[in-house]
Design a protein around this motif. Structure first.
Motif, short mmCIF file in Angstrom:
data_model
loop_
_atom_site.label_atom_id
_atom_site.label_comp_id
_atom_site.label_asym_id
_atom_site.label_seq_id
_atom_site.Cartn_x
_atom_site.Cartn_y
_atom_site.Cartn_z
N GLU A 1 0.83 -1.21 0.00
CA GLU A 1 0.00 0.00 0.00
C GLU A 1 0.86 1.26 0.00
O GLU A 1 0.59 2.21 -0.73
CB GLU A 1 -0.90 -0.03 1.24
CG GLU A 1 -1.82 1.18 1.38
CD GLU A 1 -2.63 1.12 2.66
OE1 GLU A 1 -2.92 2.20 3.22
OE2 GLU A 1 -2.98 0.01 3.11
N LEU A 2 1.92 1.24 0.80
CA LEU A 2 2.82 2.39 0.85
C LEU A 2 3.57 2.58 -0.47
O LEU A 2 3.74 3.71 -0.94
CB LEU A 2 3.83 2.21 1.99
CG LEU A 2 3.29 2.43 3.41
CD1 LEU A 2 4.32 1.98 4.43
CD2 LEU A 2 2.93 3.89 3.63
N ILE A 3 4.03 1.47 -1.05
CA ILE A 3 4.76 1.57 -2.32
C ILE A 3 3.86 2.10 -3.43
O ILE A 3 4.26 2.93 -4.24
CB ILE A 3 5.36 0.20 -2.70
CG1 ILE A 3 6.49 -0.17 -1.73
CG2 ILE A 3 5.90 0.22 -4.14
CD1 ILE A 3 7.10 -1.54 -1.97
N LYS A 4 2.62 1.62 -3.46
CA LYS A 4 1.68 2.10 -4.46
C LYS A 4 1.39 3.59 -4.25
O LYS A 4 1.23 4.35 -5.22
CB LYS A 4 0.37 1.29 -4.39
CG LYS A 4 0.51 -0.13 -4.90
CD LYS A 4 0.88 -0.17 -6.37
CE LYS A 4 0.91 -1.60 -6.91
NZ LYS A 4 1.32 -1.63 -8.35
N SER A 5 1.29 4.00 -3.00
CA SER A 5 1.08 5.42 -2.71
C SER A 5 2.29 6.24 -3.14
O SER A 5 2.17 7.32 -3.72
CB SER A 5 0.82 5.62 -1.21
OG SER A 5 0.63 6.98 -0.91
N ALA A 6 3.49 5.71 -2.89
CA ALA A 6 4.73 6.38 -3.29
C ALA A 6 4.83 6.48 -4.81
O ALA A 6 5.37 7.44 -5.36
CB ALA A 6 5.93 5.63 -2.73
N GLN A 7 4.27 5.51 -5.50
CA GLN A 7 4.31 5.46 -6.96
C GLN A 7 3.45 6.56 -7.57
O GLN A 7 3.81 7.13 -8.61
CB GLN A 7 3.81 4.09 -7.43
CG GLN A 7 3.76 3.92 -8.94
CD GLN A 7 3.30 2.52 -9.32
OE1 GLN A 7 3.65 1.53 -8.67
NE2 GLN A 7 2.49 2.41 -10.36
N GLY A 8 2.34 6.89 -6.92
CA GLY A 8 1.45 7.92 -7.44
C GLY A 8 0.84 7.54 -8.77
O GLY A 8 0.42 6.39 -8.97
N GLU A 9 0.82 8.48 -9.71
CA GLU A 9 0.21 8.25 -11.02
C GLU A 9 1.17 7.58 -12.01
O GLU A 9 0.78 7.27 -13.13
CB GLU A 9 -0.27 9.59 -11.61
CG GLU A 9 -1.34 10.28 -10.77
CD GLU A 9 -2.60 9.43 -10.64
OE1 GLU A 9 -2.98 8.78 -11.63
OE2 GLU A 9 -3.18 9.40 -9.54
N ARG A 10 2.38 7.39 -11.61
CA ARG A 10 3.37 6.79 -12.50
C ARG A 10 3.09 5.29 -12.66
O ARG A 10 2.56 4.65 -11.76
CB ARG A 10 4.79 6.98 -11.94
CG ARG A 10 5.24 8.43 -11.93
CD ARG A 10 6.49 8.64 -11.11
NE ARG A 10 6.24 8.53 -9.67
CZ ARG A 10 7.14 8.81 -8.73
NH1 ARG A 10 8.35 9.20 -9.08
NH2 ARG A 10 6.84 8.71 -7.45
N THR A 11 3.47 4.76 -13.81
CA THR A 11 3.36 3.32 -13.98
C THR A 11 4.44 2.64 -13.15
O THR A 11 5.41 3.29 -12.72
CB THR A 11 3.54 2.91 -15.46
OG1 THR A 11 4.89 3.19 -15.86
CG2 THR A 11 2.57 3.68 -16.36
N GLN A 12 4.31 1.35 -12.96
CA GLN A 12 5.30 0.63 -12.17
C GLN A 12 6.68 0.71 -12.82
O GLN A 12 7.69 0.89 -12.15
CB GLN A 12 4.89 -0.82 -11.99
CG GLN A 12 5.85 -1.62 -11.11
CD GLN A 12 5.33 -3.00 -10.78
OE1 GLN A 12 4.17 -3.17 -10.39
NE2 GLN A 12 6.16 -4.01 -10.94
#
Length: 206
Positions: free
Chosen positions: A8-19
């Motif tokens: 969840e934190l990593i996805k939040s850190a990612q924001g709108e960017r693709t993986q």
């Protein structure tokens, strides 16, 4: 096993960017990021630091470290045991480097009395303090909590090896305070110095 909180934190850190974009910005491989998200690999502190440096939405290194460690703490007693290990590790590292508590306190901006409490397992260091001490000793946060025996790029002297000279300890200390890009530049600079010296010596002997 997937770590939902960490994901969840990593996805939040990612924001709108693709993986793939996020992995590229962080300087990690997309496959490594995938393996962490799928629970196949447990991320190292160095990996989490790269994620935190490029994170959106206020995600910090401390948040990521806590989320990474928490699934492995099964109960309060195990957490207590882990904290005991931190004190043992801190004392071991300091003694091996022949540092006084006051020297470490001055260099890390942690009071000597508080440092003594950490080493004697009277108080528990926060994630931020663990990060600061790990950087000072140039080891991973995982090493401090005894999750790994690996010391990264630092080569610890064996019991029979000669003690480091003062200038060597000083260089090691400065190196431990540097960011990864700075370390790369220092290594490249040293290689350049050695290469230049070898070329000069070869011309003299020719």
């Amino acid at each position: 096993m997937k770590n939902e909180k960490l994901n969840e934190l990593i996805k939040s850190a990612q924001g709108e960017r693709t993986q793939n974009q996020f992995a590229l910005h962080c300087g990690v491989s997309s496959s490594a990021l995938t393996h962490v998200l799928e629970g196949k690999n447990r991320p190292s502190p160095k990996f989490l630091k790269k994620i935190a440096d490029k994170a959106y939405n206020g995600v910090t290194f401390e948040d990521l470290i806590k989320a990474s460690v928490s699934p492995y703490i099964l109960d309060d007693q195990q957490e207590f045991n882990i904290n005991l290990t931190i004190g043992n590790r801190l004392k071991e590292l300091r003694i091996e480097r022949q540092f006084t508590q006051q020297f470490v306190a001055d260099k890390t901006n942690i009071s000597r009395s508080v440092l003594s409490q950490y080493e004697n397992n009277i108080a528990d260091p926060t994630a931020n303090v663990i990060k600061r001490l790990a950087n000072f000793y140039n080891v991973s946060a995982d090493y401090l909590i005894e999750r790994t025996d690996e010391l990264g790029s630092v080569v610890m002297p064996s019991p029979t090896a000669p003690a480091l000279a003062d200038d060597e300890r000083q260089l090691l200390h400065y190196y431990g305070q540097m960011s990864h890009p700075m370390k790369i530049r220092v290594i490249a600079y040293c290689e350049g110095l050695l290469s230049t010296g070898q070329n000069v010596a070869s011309k003299r002997n020719a």
